[in-house]
Design an enzyme around this catalytic site. Structure first.
Site, mmCIF file in Angstrom:
data_model
loop_
_atom_site.group_PDB
_atom_site.id
_atom_site.type_symbol
_atom_site.label_atom_id
_atom_site.label_comp_id
_atom_site.label_asym_id
_atom_site.label_seq_id
_atom_site.Cartn_x
_atom_site.Cartn_y
_atom_site.Cartn_z
ATOM 1 N N ASP A 281 6.784 22.903 47.619
ATOM 2 C CA ASP A 281 6.601 21.617 46.950
ATOM 3 C C ASP A 281 6.030 21.923 45.561
ATOM 4 O O ASP A 281 4.929 22.458 45.437
ATOM 5 C CB ASP A 281 5.621 20.774 47.786
ATOM 6 C CG ASP A 281 5.355 19.420 47.146
ATOM 7 O OD1 ASP A 281 5.556 19.280 45.921
ATOM 8 O OD2 ASP A 281 4.922 18.515 47.872
ATOM 9 N N CYS A 350 19.828 12.866 36.600
ATOM 10 C CA CYS A 350 21.145 12.213 36.659
ATOM 11 C C CYS A 350 20.921 10.719 36.871
ATOM 12 O O CYS A 350 21.450 10.124 37.796
ATOM 13 C CB CYS A 350 22.006 12.803 37.775
ATOM 14 S SG CYS A 350 21.239 12.752 39.395
HETATM 15 C C1 LIG Z 1 18.504 16.473 41.372
HETATM 16 S S1 LIG Z 1 18.296 17.452 42.771
HETATM 17 C C2 LIG Z 1 18.504 19.059 42.117
HETATM 18 C C3 LIG Z 1 19.923 19.492 41.859
HETATM 19 C C4 LIG Z 1 19.992 20.951 41.421
HETATM 20 N N1 LIG Z 1 19.177 21.215 40.252
HETATM 21 C C5 LIG Z 1 21.394 21.432 41.146
HETATM 22 O O1 LIG Z 1 21.776 21.606 40.009
HETATM 23 O O2 LIG Z 1 22.141 21.657 42.114
HETATM 24 C C6 LIG Z 1 16.559 17.374 42.996
HETATM 25 C C7 LIG Z 1 15.981 18.378 43.968
HETATM 26 O O3 LIG Z 1 14.550 18.233 43.924
HETATM 27 C C8 LIG Z 1 14.049 18.645 45.170
HETATM 28 N N2 LIG Z 1 12.654 18.157 45.232
HETATM 29 C C9 LIG Z 1 12.227 16.881 45.385
HETATM 30 N N3 LIG Z 1 10.875 16.844 45.354
HETATM 31 C C10 LIG Z 1 10.456 18.109 45.155
HETATM 32 C C11 LIG Z 1 9.173 18.733 45.029
HETATM 33 N N4 LIG Z 1 8.059 18.004 45.090
HETATM 34 N N5 LIG Z 1 9.127 20.065 44.844
HETATM 35 C C12 LIG Z 1 10.268 20.806 44.784
HETATM 36 N N6 LIG Z 1 11.491 20.276 44.902
HETATM 37 C C13 LIG Z 1 11.591 18.961 45.077
HETATM 38 C C14 LIG Z 1 15.011 18.029 46.166
HETATM 39 O O4 LIG Z 1 14.969 18.718 47.400
HETATM 40 C C15 LIG Z 1 16.348 18.196 45.439
HETATM 41 O O5 LIG Z 1 17.012 19.349 45.884
#
Ligand SMILES: C[S@@+](CC[C@H](N)C(=O)[O-])C[C@H]1O[C@@H](n2cnc3c(N)ncnc32)[C@H](O)[C@@H]1O
Length: 418
Positions: A281, A350
Site C-alpha cells: 500500500d 484516466c
Molecule cells: C489506474 S490503475 C494503474 C494502471 C497501471 N499503471 C497500468 O498502466 O497498467 C491504479 C492502480 O492503483 C492500485 N492502487 C490503488 N490504491 C493503491 C495504494 N494505496 N497503493 C498502491 N497501489 C494502489 C490499484 O490496485 C490499481 O492497480
C-alpha cells in the site's frame, strides 16, 4: 412454459445490470460472477448489458415517452424494457426475439405493461439517437468543466465501438505489424486496429505487444530517456511498467493488489521484460532509496474510459470522486518525497474530472515551491497532443474522433529543483 431460446443470456444480463446500477459493481466483476452459461450466451449477456449501459439515457427517454406513469428507475419493468430496446437498436435483434425474451423476465401486471410498451415502440419503429446523451449528472459536470462540444463528442463516442490500440517493444515491429494487419500507427511503437477483438490476433502469445489505449501510453513517454532508476507507483496490470522496461529503465513497480500484480507478472513474462515487483500500500510503504524518476498513475474514477466501460459514468458519484482526490493528493505527497533532486515525477489519471487532475496538481504546487511543471517538449508526444496553457496534457473526448478517439486522460510532468 416452453423453453425460450436465448432466455438464459437475458436473465444473466438482467442480473449484471442490477449489480452495476444498484450495487455499483463494474460490468467485468458482474459478468465474472455470472456462472453456468455457455460462452456464446455469456458473451451475448455482456453485449446486451453493455449496449444497455451505453444508451441508457436515450432508452429511458423512449420508455418515458410511451408510459403514462413514470416507471421507477430501479424497477424490473424499466430494466427489461431498456434491455429489449438496446437489443433492437444496438444489436439488431429481430422484434420477435426481443419480445419473446423480454416477457418471461417479468410477471403479473408489469408483464402486461412491458408487452404493451414494447409492442407500441416496436410498431412505431425505434432508432438510435442522433445525438446520444450521457447521464444528466455527467453532462452537467463535463459541460461546466469542458463545454458543450466535449459533452456532445462524448455522447457520440459512448455508442461507438472503440478501436484496439496495441503497444510494442520496438517501433520497427509496430510498423511491420501495422503494415501486415491493416492497422495505423499514431505514435512510435503504437498500432491501432479497427476490430476490438483480441482473441486470435497474431503475436499475443509471443509477447510482441500488449493492449494499451493510446492515451494511456502517453505518461510513460514523458519519463526522460536518460533517467535509469524509475519507480512505477500503482503499476498493475503493467502497461506503463512494460513501456518503461522496454525503454531500458530499471523499474520498481508497486501496487497494493496481489491479483493485479499477478497479471503484471504474467505480462512481463509474456513480453520477456523485467521489473522488480513490490506488493504494498503506497500510503504506508517506504522505499529504501530515492528514484531518478517516478510515474504515479493514480487510482481514480476512470471516467475517461467510458468508451470501453460505460458503467463508470454511473459509478463515479461526487462522493467517490472526492474520496479519490483525497487518496491521489496523499499518494502524490508521498511520491514527491522519494524523488532525487533534479528528478522527474509524472502524475496521471484516466479521469475526466478536474478534481482528480488539474486541481490535484495546482494544490500540490501551491504547497511545494521546490517543484515546477515541465511541459512536454516538441517531439516527445505525438503531434495531435497540444499541451494546456499550464503545461499539462489533457485528453478530452473529440480528439482524433475520426480515427476512433482516445480515453480521457490528465497528465502532468513535474521536476524537483536540483
Ligand atoms: C489506474 S490503475 C494503474 C494502471 C497501471 N499503471 C497500468 O498502466 O497498467 C491504479 C492502480 O492503483 C492500485 N492502487 C490503488 N490504491 C493503491 C495504494 N494505496 N497503493 C498502491 N497501489 C494502489 C490499484 O490496485 C490499481 O492497480
Amino acid at each position: 412454459m416452453p423453453r425460450v431460446e436465448g432466455l438464459g443470456a437475458r436473465q444473466a444480463a438482467l442480473r449484471m445490470l442490477d449489480a452495476v446500477l444498484r450495487r455499483g459493481h463494474t460490468l467485468e466483476a458482474a459478468a465474472s460472477s455470472s456462472s453456468g452459461l455457455a460462452p456464446p450466451d455469456q458473451a451475448l449477456a455482456v453485449a446486451i448489458a453493455g449496449e444497455t449501459l451505453r444508451r441508457l439515457p436515450d432508452l429511458d427517454a423512449l420508455i418515458d415517452g410511451s408510459t403514462r406513469q413514470r416507471l421507477p428507475d430501479d424497477s424490473k419493468a424499466r430494466t427489461v424494457l431498456r434491455m429489449a430496446l438496446a437489443q433492437k437498436i444496438g444489436l439488431g435483434t429481430p422484434d420477435h426475439a426481443v419480445v419473446a425474451t423480454a416477457l418471461p423476465l417479468v410477471d403479473g401486471g408489469p408483464r402486461r405493461l412491458v408487452h404493451g410498451v414494447l409492442g407500441n415502440l416496436l410498431r412505431k419503429g425505434v432508432h438510435a439517437a442522433k445525438e446520444p446523451r450521457l447521464p444528466e449528472a455527467v453532462e452537467e459536470r463535463w459541460r461546466a468543466a469542458w463545454g458543450e462540444d466535449v459533452v456532445r463528442a462524448a455522447g457520440r463516442q459512448i455508442v461507438r465501438r472503440p478501436p484496439l490500440d496495441l503497444s510494442f517493444v520496438s517501433d520497427d515491429e509496430a510498423q511491420a505489424y501495422a503494415a501486415a494487419h491493416g492497422g495505423i500507427s499514431l505514435a512510435p511503437r503504437h498500432v491501432r486496429l479497427e476490430s476490438s477483438a483480441i482473441t486470435g490476433l497474431e503475436g499475443f502469445e509471443a509477447g510482441r505487444w500488449w493492449v494499451q489505449d493510446l492515451a494511456a501510453s502517453l505518461p510513460a513517454r514523458l519519463i526522460p530517456a536518460e533517467k535509469r532508476d524509475v519507480l512505477d507507483l500503482c503499476a498493475a496490470p503493467g502497461g506503463k511498467t512494460m513501456q518503461l522496461a522496454a525503454a531500458g529503465h530499471a523499474v520498481t513497480s508497486v501496487d497494493a493488489s496481489a491479483n493485479r500484480l499477478g497479471r503484471l507478472r504474467e505480462n512481463l513474462e509474456r513480453t520477456h521484460l523485467a521489473a522488480k515487483l513490490v506488493e504494498a500500500d503506497a500510503t504506508l510503504w517506504e522505499p529504501e532509496r530515492h528514484f531518478d524518476a517516478i510515474l504515479l498513475d493514480a487510482p481514480c474514477s476512470a471516467t475517461g474510459t467510458f468508451r470501453r466501460h460505460p458503467e463508470v459514468l454511473y459509478r463515479a458519484r461526487p462522493a467517490i470522486i472526492a474520496d479519490n482526490s483525497a487518496l491521489q493528493a496523499r499518494l502524490l505527497e508521498r511520491a514527491a518525497r522519494w524523488l532525487q533532486p533534479g528528478g522527474t515525477l509524472v502524475y496521471s489519471v484516466c479521469s475526466l474530472e478536474p478534481e482528480e487532475g488539474e486541481k490535484i496538481i495546482a494544490d500540490f504546487l501551491a504547497g511545494h515551491p521546490d517543484f515546477i511543471v515541465e511541459p512536454p517538449r516538441p517531439g516527445e508526444l505525438p503531434d495531435f497532443v497540444t499541451p494546456t496553457p499550464e503545461g499539462f496534457v489533457r485528453i478530452l473526448p473529440g480528439l482524433l474522433e475520426e480515427q476512433g478517439g482516445l480515453d480521457g486522460f490528465f497528465i502532468a510532468r513535474l521536476v524537483r529543483r536540483g
